[in-house]
Scaffold this active site. Sequence first.
Site, PDB file in Angstrom:
ATOM      1  N   LYS A  39       0.817  -1.222   0.000  1.00  0.00           N
ATOM      2  CA  LYS A  39       0.000   0.000   0.000  1.00  0.00           C
ATOM      3  C   LYS A  39       0.847   1.267   0.000  1.00  0.00           C
ATOM      4  O   LYS A  39       1.799   1.386   0.769  1.00  0.00           O
ATOM      5  CB  LYS A  39      -0.893  -0.015   1.247  1.00  0.00           C
ATOM      6  CG  LYS A  39      -1.906   1.081   1.304  1.00  0.00           C
ATOM      7  CD  LYS A  39      -2.780   0.949   2.531  1.00  0.00           C
ATOM      8  CE  LYS A  39      -3.779   2.086   2.503  1.00  0.00           C
ATOM      9  NZ  LYS A  39      -4.448   2.295   3.726  1.00  0.00           N
ATOM     10  N   GLY A  44       6.189   0.554   5.993  1.00  0.00           N
ATOM     11  CA  GLY A  44       7.090  -0.408   5.361  1.00  0.00           C
ATOM     12  C   GLY A  44       7.226  -0.175   3.871  1.00  0.00           C
ATOM     13  O   GLY A  44       8.317  -0.284   3.303  1.00  0.00           O
ATOM     14  N   CYS A  45       6.117   0.158   3.230  1.00  0.00           N
ATOM     15  CA  CYS A  45       6.138   0.388   1.781  1.00  0.00           C
ATOM     16  C   CYS A  45       6.881   1.679   1.443  1.00  0.00           C
ATOM     17  O   CYS A  45       7.621   1.734   0.455  1.00  0.00           O
ATOM     18  CB  CYS A  45       4.719   0.426   1.232  1.00  0.00           C
ATOM     19  SG  CYS A  45       3.881  -1.163   1.400  1.00  0.00           S
ATOM     20  N   THR A  46       6.721   2.699   2.266  1.00  0.00           N
ATOM     21  CA  THR A  46       7.459   3.947   2.036  1.00  0.00           C
ATOM     22  C   THR A  46       8.948   3.685   2.169  1.00  0.00           C
ATOM     23  O   THR A  46       9.750   4.146   1.339  1.00  0.00           O
ATOM     24  CB  THR A  46       6.983   5.036   3.027  1.00  0.00           C
ATOM     25  OG1 THR A  46       5.591   5.269   2.808  1.00  0.00           O
ATOM     26  CG2 THR A  46       7.765   6.320   2.838  1.00  0.00           C
ATOM     27  N   VAL A  49      10.018   1.724  -1.110  1.00  0.00           N
ATOM     28  CA  VAL A  49      10.086   2.517  -2.342  1.00  0.00           C
ATOM     29  C   VAL A  49      11.220   3.542  -2.291  1.00  0.00           C
ATOM     30  O   VAL A  49      11.855   3.828  -3.306  1.00  0.00           O
ATOM     31  CB  VAL A  49       8.741   3.198  -2.717  1.00  0.00           C
ATOM     32  CG1 VAL A  49       7.644   2.178  -2.921  1.00  0.00           C
ATOM     33  CG2 VAL A  49       8.333   4.273  -1.746  1.00  0.00           C
TER      34      VAL A  49
END
Length: 150
Positions: A39, A44-46, A49
Amino acid sequence: MLRVGDQAPEFSLVSQSGEIVRLSSFKGKENVVVFFYPKDFSPGCTKEVCHFRDSHEAFSKLGAQVIGISTNDKASHEKFASEYKLPYLLLADPGGSVREAYGVKKTLGILPGRVTFVIDKSGTVRHVFSSQMNPDQHIDEALSALRALK
């Protein structure tokens, strides 16, 4: 889930800029690192990326295109890419059909999985790494796999 040696399924998805991106457009030209993440804007995704962003030059030098895919829509990807100055493609897979074609399962049955695939110029999967809890390791694994292809 796809395994090393499998042909990567074709996809045609909308990027954060609104262009249609097809996996086949890279065939014969460059390797592709496709990472599925849960998401936009989640911690975690930030982290993941941004690590891909900070390693972008290394991927470029190894002749690889980086592509992030989640079920978020184009508008969310546009904001996410802009806020974190992401120099690579984020693709919207709102129905999860590409995630399903690649066999990316949910973690604990609820969270969309975090899996990275390294795909060579012929469209063959050369490396698969799955880890929900170690987003940074996806970048290291992908770079290692690309170096082995050289």
